[in-house]
Structure formats: C-alpha cells, structure tokens
Scaffold this motif. Structure first.
Motif, short mmCIF file in Angstrom:
data_model
loop_
_atom_site.label_atom_id
_atom_site.label_comp_id
_atom_site.label_asym_id
_atom_site.label_seq_id
_atom_site.Cartn_x
_atom_site.Cartn_y
_atom_site.Cartn_z
N ARG A 131 -0.36 8.51 -5.10
CA ARG A 131 -0.90 8.17 -3.78
C ARG A 131 -2.41 8.37 -3.74
O ARG A 131 -3.13 7.62 -3.08
N TRP A 134 -3.93 5.26 -5.18
CA TRP A 134 -3.94 4.19 -4.20
C TRP A 134 -5.07 4.38 -3.19
O TRP A 134 -5.76 3.42 -2.82
N ALA A 135 -5.23 5.61 -2.71
CA ALA A 135 -6.27 5.88 -1.72
C ALA A 135 -7.66 5.60 -2.28
O ALA A 135 -8.55 5.12 -1.58
N LEU A 138 -8.02 1.52 -2.53
CA LEU A 138 -7.93 0.68 -1.34
C LEU A 138 -8.82 1.22 -0.23
O LEU A 138 -8.64 2.34 0.23
N ARG A 143 -3.88 -1.33 4.34
CA ARG A 143 -3.35 -1.54 2.99
C ARG A 143 -2.91 -0.21 2.38
O ARG A 143 -1.94 -0.16 1.62
N ARG A 144 -3.63 0.87 2.72
CA ARG A 144 -3.19 2.19 2.23
C ARG A 144 -1.84 2.55 2.84
O ARG A 144 -0.98 3.12 2.15
N SER A 330 -0.22 9.29 5.70
CA SER A 330 -1.42 8.60 6.17
C SER A 330 -2.30 9.52 7.01
O SER A 330 -3.53 9.50 6.89
N GLU A 333 -3.98 12.04 4.72
CA GLU A 333 -5.02 11.36 3.93
C GLU A 333 -6.27 11.11 4.76
O GLU A 333 -7.40 11.17 4.26
N ARG A 338 -11.99 12.91 0.09
CA ARG A 338 -11.37 12.51 -1.18
C ARG A 338 -11.36 13.65 -2.19
O ARG A 338 -10.48 13.73 -3.04
#
Length: 407
Positions: A131, A134-135, A138, A143-144, A330, A333, A338
């Motif tokens: 995951r 992906w983060a 994108l 889209r995430r 989500s 996140e 990050r």
C-alpha cells in the motif's frame, strides 16, 4: 454498475510502471498470513497431540507478528524497503525452519514458544509495504482509494486460498508441510518484492537527535483507526470459530466453509464497488459512516437460527467489511507524511491482528459456555463496539489533515 465501469479503474491502476509486479509479489508474500497460524496448530497438535499447546504456540506467533510488523515498517521508512526486507526475510526463513525442526525433533517446549515468537517477529507486514508503494506511485486520492480497495480484495483472496491449502498439506502430506510451505512462499514473495527497488517509496533518514518527535503510532487518526480495527478484527476471529461451531450443531459441518466463503464474498464485492465509487464527504466522514454501517450490518447475526439465515446474515455483514477497511486505510494515509506511512499502515494492521486473536479466544469460550447460536453475540457486540469507538473518537479527526509526525 456494468463490468466495464467496475473493473476499468482497476485495469488503469496497472498502467503504473512496475505495479503488476510489486502487487503480484505482495500477494505471494502475504499468503503465509492465514497459513502460519493454522499451520502452527496442525504442526504442534500433530506432533504433541495437544490442541491447547497448539493454540498457545500459534497465539505467541501471532502476537509477536503484531508487535514486530510496525518495527520493521519504521526501519523501512528510514532505510528503504529493499534493504530491510532482505534482512527480515533471512531472519524469517531461518527462525521458521528452526521452529519446524525443534517441534519435529520434540525439543524442549520453551524452544517451541521462543522460536514461534521469533518467526512471528521476523515477518513484516507485507500489505502495508504494498500500500505504501501505491501511495508513492499515485498522486490522485481517488486512484489511491481504488488501489487500497484492490489490495483489500487481494487480502480476501489470500484468506480464501491459504487455509484450504495449509489444511490439505498439513493433514494429507505431513503435519509440518503446511507451515513449511508458508515459510517458503513468504520468503520467495518477500525477496521478490525486495528486488523491485524502482517502485519502493523514498526513504527518509531518522531525524537528528535533540528535537522532540512523535512516532506515527501516536497520530490521533492512526490510533483511532487502530482502535476501531481492533473491534473489526475481533469480529473476524469470532466469526471463524462461531460459524464452524454453529454448522456442527446443525449437523452440517461442511457448510461452514460455504458460509465463511460467502462472508468473504460479500466483502470482496463491496470492496470492488467501493474502490471505484466517487463519494462525497471527507475521508473522516467516510470512515465514520462505514464504521457505523459495519456495526449495524453485523447485528443481523443475533437472528441466526438456521444455516440459511446464517448465509444471509453473513453475506450482509461481509458487505460492510471492505468499505471500513479501505476508508480506514485512506484516512490513516492522509494523516501522516510519506516518511511515516509504512509504519502507520502497519500499526492499523496490528489492530486487526490483535482483534482476530482476541475474537478467536472469546468466541471459543462463548461456544463452550453458551453454545454456538448464542455465541453469535460475540461478533455482533464486537462490531457495535467498533462503531462506537469510531464515533467516540470522531472529535480527534477535526484536526488538520497532516499532523507533524516523525519518520
């Protein structure tokens, strides 16, 4: 919703360079998640004849994994996934095979627990790593959400494939076969993922000494998601035990697998739909709404009095699973930088893991004390508690979307 509308956004995810390979490697590396606990039970019971000892050893492994996963994730945020994952997989393979060896050789019992704990502590949370990739890949939040929903579906597939595979190996080949296969598959998938350096998130070194920093685990939103997921995981663990017990009471134990498959199927369908839905409201609002839906959907379990009712109530409850998991991921996140994302996602999965462990124990005790039908109170109440925790903690979500969190 047409198939093209449903699956189109998922197909477009894999136009991202390297996405096919890191997602596939992550799927292989996640297969051990449902295999190790059940595999340890089959191995220990097969060698010792004691289900009590088997459950205790399996629980030790699960708890060690719940604690160790976020520590590996924190190291990966700081030093990069590839380097740390290679070290973790080496430790995982060595300790896992040593555990099998000491059990088969009937070594001292303390060594069984020690090596089970070391094996669990050596296993990083692969779902969090995928995951995080992906983060990083994108930029668009919608889209995430789709990517996180896809990974939730992958988790469901893992838990559909893993238990039957480990059961067949452990009962028809040898008690050690299922657990050993999980160790090998996890190592192969983990090393495959580690080699894909081009898609790993950028590492952020640890902050210099002297400043005051808070770890990602202390982020208010992450803690709330963890607490809610503890209730969600309790439902998962309890359902496995109570459904099997109820099917046996009804004289049709083989239908337990069908009921659990439909429960997972409801989650899979809802996850696919939720991942492409364009919903109004903030991520915090979506999380609260899906948590309340999860709590309400499980209340149908109180009415289970026959296998057909179980199938219907289980499918309805399953529809609420993926949305709350995707919305929680989500939300977490969105609330951490990050530099701390992998650790934050690993902690949310720790909440689930601890809940599954608690749910299995509570449901087992309830089935013994009250019978399986009455024991559906355990998952129903756990779901209600998950919803209540989300609502009680809602004021914590009024803070800014990104709180200062250390790497």
């Amino acid at each position: 919703m047409s198939p093209r509308t449903l699956f189109g956004p998922y197909g477009r995810l894999f136009t991202v360079p390297g996405a096919v390979w890191f997602s596939l490697a992550g799927w292989v590396a996640r297969l051990p998640l449902p295999m190790l606990g059940l595999g340890a039970v089959l191995l220990v019971e097969g060698e010792s004849g004691s289900y009590g000892l088997a459950g205790a050893v399996s629980g030790t492994l699960a708890l060690a994994a719940a604690v160790g996963g976020p520590q590996w994730a924190r190291a990966m945020d700081r030093r990069g996934q590839g380097r740390v994952l290679q070290a973790a997989m080496a430790a995982y393979l060595a300790t896992g095979l040593a555990f099998v060896g000491v059990v088969v050789a009937d070594g001292p019992r303390w060594a069984w627990f020690a090596l089970a704990g070391l094996t669990g502590a050596s296993l990083p949370n692969i779902g969090a790593l995928v995951r995080a990739r992906w983060a990083a890949a994108l930029e668009d939040a919608e889209r995430r959400q789709t990517a996180f929903a896809f990974e939730s579906v992958v988790d469901e597939v893992v838990f559909v494939v893993g238990p039957p595979l480990v059961t067949v190996l452990g009962t028809m080949v040898a008690p050690a076969a299922g657990f050993t296969t999980g160790i090998v598959l996890g190592t192969v998938g983990g090393l495959w993922l580690a080699r894909q350096r081009a898609t790993e998130p950028t590492a952020t070194p640890a902050p210099s000494a002297g400043g005051r920093h808070r770890p990602a685990a202390l982020n208010a939103a992450v803690l709330l998601v963890c607490a809610t997921y503890l209730g969600v995981g309790t439902v998962f663990g309890a359902m496995d035990v109570v459904v099997v017990g109820f099917a046996e009471e009804q004289g049709a134990p083989a239908l337990a697998g069908l009921a659990l498959a439909l429960y997972a199927g409801g989650s899979l369908v809802a996850g696919l739909a939720y991942g492409v839905a364009r919903l109004r409201g903030t991520l915090a609002t979506r999380f609260l709404a899906t948590a309340v839906f999860f709590g309400l959907a499980a209340q149908g379990l109180w009415a289970v009095a026959s296998l057909p009712l179980l199938v219907g109530a289980g499918f309805l409850a399953g529809l609420a699973v993926a949305p709350v998991l995707v919305s929680g991921t989500s939300l977490a996140e969105s609330r951490v930088p990050r530099a701390a994302l992998t650790e934050a996602l690993a902690w949310t999965n720790t909440g689930l893991t601890l809940g599954v462990t608690a749910g299995s124990a509570l449901a087992g005790a309830a089935v013994d004390a009250w019978g399986a039908r009455a024991a559906f109170a355990v998952p129903a109440l756990a779901a209600a508690v998950a919803a209540a925790l989300a609502l009680v903690g809602a004021p914590l979500l009024r803070r800014p979307a990104l709180e200062p969190v250390a790497a």
